[in-house]
Design a protein around this motif. Structure first.
Motif, PDB file in Angstrom:
ATOM      1  N   UNK A 136       0.821  -1.207   0.000  1.00  0.00           N
ATOM      2  CA  UNK A 136       0.000   0.000   0.000  1.00  0.00           C
ATOM      3  C   UNK A 136       0.857   1.261   0.000  1.00  0.00           C
ATOM      4  N   UNK A 137       2.093   1.141   0.491  1.00  0.00           N
ATOM      5  CA  UNK A 137       2.975   2.316   0.480  1.00  0.00           C
ATOM      6  C   UNK A 137       3.720   2.430  -0.853  1.00  0.00           C
ATOM      7  N   UNK A 138       3.400   1.539  -1.763  1.00  0.00           N
ATOM      8  CA  UNK A 138       3.932   1.684  -3.118  1.00  0.00           C
ATOM      9  C   UNK A 138       5.098   0.770  -3.447  1.00  0.00           C
ATOM     10  N   UNK A 143      10.596  -5.012  -3.869  1.00  0.00           N
ATOM     11  CA  UNK A 143      10.688  -4.234  -2.623  1.00  0.00           C
ATOM     12  C   UNK A 143       9.842  -4.870  -1.519  1.00  0.00           C
TER      13      UNK A 143
ATOM     14  N   UNK B  74       0.395  -0.455  -9.807  1.00  0.00           N
ATOM     15  CA  UNK B  74       1.431   0.060  -8.907  1.00  0.00           C
ATOM     16  C   UNK B  74       1.572   1.572  -9.077  1.00  0.00           C
ATOM     17  N   UNK B  77      -1.349   3.140  -7.471  1.00  0.00           N
ATOM     18  CA  UNK B  77      -1.295   2.947  -6.023  1.00  0.00           C
ATOM     19  C   UNK B  77      -0.288   3.897  -5.384  1.00  0.00           C
ATOM     20  N   UNK B  78       0.756   4.222  -6.126  1.00  0.00           N
ATOM     21  CA  UNK B  78       1.762   5.131  -5.578  1.00  0.00           C
ATOM     22  C   UNK B  78       1.236   6.551  -5.435  1.00  0.00           C
ATOM     23  N   UNK B 100       9.571   5.217   4.573  1.00  0.00           N
ATOM     24  CA  UNK B 100       9.499   4.000   3.754  1.00  0.00           C
ATOM     25  C   UNK B 100       9.004   4.262   2.319  1.00  0.00           C
ATOM     26  N   UNK B 101       7.854   4.910   2.226  1.00  0.00           N
ATOM     27  CA  UNK B 101       7.270   5.160   0.903  1.00  0.00           C
ATOM     28  C   UNK B 101       8.145   6.074   0.056  1.00  0.00           C
ATOM     29  N   UNK B 104      11.255   4.072  -1.218  1.00  0.00           N
ATOM     30  CA  UNK B 104      10.805   3.211  -2.315  1.00  0.00           C
ATOM     31  C   UNK B 104      10.687   3.999  -3.614  1.00  0.00           C
ATOM     32  N   UNK B 105      10.331   5.262  -3.473  1.00  0.00           N
ATOM     33  CA  UNK B 105      10.217   6.112  -4.665  1.00  0.00           C
ATOM     34  C   UNK B 105      11.557   6.735  -5.045  1.00  0.00           C
ATOM     35  N   UNK B 106      12.588   6.355  -4.313  1.00  0.00           N
ATOM     36  CA  UNK B 106      13.957   6.790  -4.601  1.00  0.00           C
ATOM     37  C   UNK B 106      14.125   8.310  -4.593  1.00  0.00           C
ATOM     38  N   UNK B 148       2.867   8.552   7.554  1.00  0.00           N
ATOM     39  CA  UNK B 148       3.457   7.707   6.527  1.00  0.00           C
ATOM     40  C   UNK B 148       2.669   7.822   5.222  1.00  0.00           C
ATOM     41  N   UNK B 149       1.331   7.887   5.372  1.00  0.00           N
ATOM     42  CA  UNK B 149       0.487   8.000   4.181  1.00  0.00           C
ATOM     43  C   UNK B 149       0.555   9.414   3.603  1.00  0.00           C
TER      44      UNK B 149
END
Ligand SMILES: Nc1ncnc2c1ncn2[C@@H]1O[C@H](COP(=O)(O)OP(=O)(O)O)[C@@H](O)[C@H]1O
Ligand SMILES: [Mg+2]
Lengths: 228, 255
Positions: A136-138, A143, B74, B77-78, B100-101, B104-106, B148-149
């Motif tokens: 859900x966090x992508x 990952x 994906x 969702x991002x 975290x998110x 992941x998105x660098x 986080x969201x």
């Protein structure tokens, strides 16, 4: 009785005075087992997560089989690898028999089921919610897998360490594939077997004490890791 | 503008029909309340909106387009932030969780630092960065999950019973945070079994029961509904229509 007591005392002395023969065999054991466990982990931790994260026909049968192979007799693996790398075998051309490289192949095969199976159960112990949270966090597929592995890092490392313990303490592969060649393929377990049969009890006991200490340390760390 | 649309969505899990022919649209900038008793399908509905659970029938459009494969899902969702009913903290610190998110998105380290700080101060947890996340209280976890969201600057925020397990005081804090996000124009879907909360937070309300939409509209419309289903729900919520009216007024006044 006296002889055994004297053997123990002499054995401790051998360890304390860092007897070159004892040290050499111990280091070789470590090096070979460490290499085996590294290769086995690099293959089986990712493979375990692939199996954990995918549903395919025969999956639970496969997991059952893997778990059955945890306790496969080491001589069976020794025989299997022997057939593989002996002159007539499919890998016969590489001259791996009676070399440390052959032993590494054998030990890697030997501990594959343990590391693979315990990795799968380690990952299964991570709640579905963790996976959902990552997704859900992508997180993409890779990952997400990585996040779940990190979440289970204690039990996964415990699996790796148990593999190390099994590689270090096995005799079958070391004897049949390594051939117990002095200064080349002789390791703790094969040295103990040989020295005992030759009546050199103090060396046997010294090596045995070292092996037991390592096993104790490994088990203690494994216990700690479970909850890490 | 529609941020997300569900068209004839049905979903089945393990042979059980959980949602049936759901048609819902979320308009950009609005807060949509989803209310229904426990087991109605609220959580599943939000998972469908987050493109985690795939409908067995019907389709989900995000910004007018239906993602065709996992890659497109994906990507969509991002752009969506979600806080689950019982938020789970990932291993590591509060910082790790909020970052975290972004990792992941660098994003760059500086950008991550900046956004984590902003998100944590938004939820009133400045100074919590280094705390291990798994030992926080329920209310703190809920706020970290919200941070986080929010940190990913979502275009749609999905909140599943955000105060269900919290004490009244902490619930109030969380509701304030949601209201603030809403004021900044965040498109939000919030599920709840708490009627007054839905009335306080939502512009529009959808009532679901047994996996079906039984009614939708403004709080006033629902209030005056003579549908048996709506009445049944109010009853299921242990509230008679007269109480519902009272709560509605009360929510207005206390807002
Ligand atoms: N994976 C699943 N398999 C079978 N039934 C499920 C599954 N997930 C949820 N359900 C059922 O679907 C219904 C709706 O669940 P849920 O969406 O969690 O409702 P709510 O959030 O409104 O309480 C419940 O009856 C629940 O038991
Ligand atoms: Mg729910």
């Amino acid at each position: 009785m006296d002889e055994i007591a004297r053997g123990f005392i002499r054995a401790v002395e051998l360890i304390i005075e860092l007897n070159p023969e004892v040290i050499e065999v111990t280091l070789r054991s470590f090096l070979i087992a460490l290499t085996s466990v590294t290769i086995a982990s690099l293959i089986n931790v990712p493979l375990g997560s692939l199996i954990h994260f995918h549903h395919f026909p025969g999956r639970s049968g496969l997991i059952n089989l893997i778990q059955t192979l945890y306790s496969i007799p080491t001589v069976t693996v020794g025989l299997f690898v022997f057939l593989l790398i002996s002159r007539e075998g499919p890998l016969g051309g590489y001259g791996l028999l009676y070399t440390p490289y052959g032993m590494i192949i054998g030990q890697t095969v030997l501990i594959t089921p343990v590391i693979l199976g315990l990795t799968i159960s380690a990952l299964s112990s991570v709640s579905e919610d963790i996976r959902d949270t990552a997704v859900s966090l992508g997180a993409d597929r890779f990952q997400t897998m990585w996040t779940v592995i990190v979440e289970a890092r204690g039990p996964v490392l415990a699996a790796v360490l148990l593999g190390f313990g099994r590689a270090l303490s096995e005799v079958g592969v070391a004897m049949m594939i390594g051939g117990n060649i002095r200064g080349y393929t002789r390791v703790l377990t094969t040295a103990i077997a040989l020295e005992t049969s030759m009546g050199n009890l103090e060396i046997s006991i010294a090596l045995g004490l070292i092996l037991i200490s390592i096993a104790l340390v490994v088990n203690t760390v494994v216990g700690r890791l479970q909850g890490w | 503008m529609r941020t997300i649309q569900l068209e004839g969505v049905s979903i089945e899990k393990n042979g059980r029909q959980i949602l049936t022919d759901i048609n819902i649209e979320v308009r950009t900038g609005e807060t949509l309340g989803i209310i229904g008793p426990t087991g109605a399908g609220k959580t599943t509905l939000l998972r469908v909106m987050d493109l985690i659970d795939l409908p067995s029938k019907g389709r989900v459009l995000f910004k007018g387009e239906a993602p065709k494969n996992e890659g497109e899902r994906l990507a969509a969702r991002r752009r969506i932030g979600v806080v689950f009913q019982r938020p789970v903290m990932l291993r590591g610190t509060v910082y790790d969780n909020v970052a975290y998110g972004l990792r992941i998105r660098r994003l760059s380290k500086d950008e991550i630092d900046e956004r984590v700080e902003a998100a944590l101060s938004d939820v009133g947890l400045k100074g919590y960065e280094r705390r291990p996340a798994k030992v926080l209280s329920g209310g703190e976890m809920q706020r970290v999950a919200l941070a986080r969201a929010l940190a990913i600057s979502p275009e749609l925020l999905l909140l599943d019973e955000p105060t269900a397990n919290l004490d009244p005081r902490t619930s109030y804090v969380i509701e304030e945070l949601i209201s603030r996000a809403k004021m900044r124009g965040m498109t939000t879907v919030v599920s709840t079994h708490d009627l007054p909360q839905a009335v306080r937070l939502a512009d529009r309300i959808v009532i679901i029961m047994d996996g079906r939409v039984v009614s939708s509209g403004s709080a006033d419309l629902l209030l005056n509904s003579d549908s048996d289903d709506v009445r049944a729900f109010l009853h299921a919520g242990m509230l008679r229509p007269v109480d519902w009216r009272f709560i509605h007024e009360f929510a207005r006044v206390s807002h």
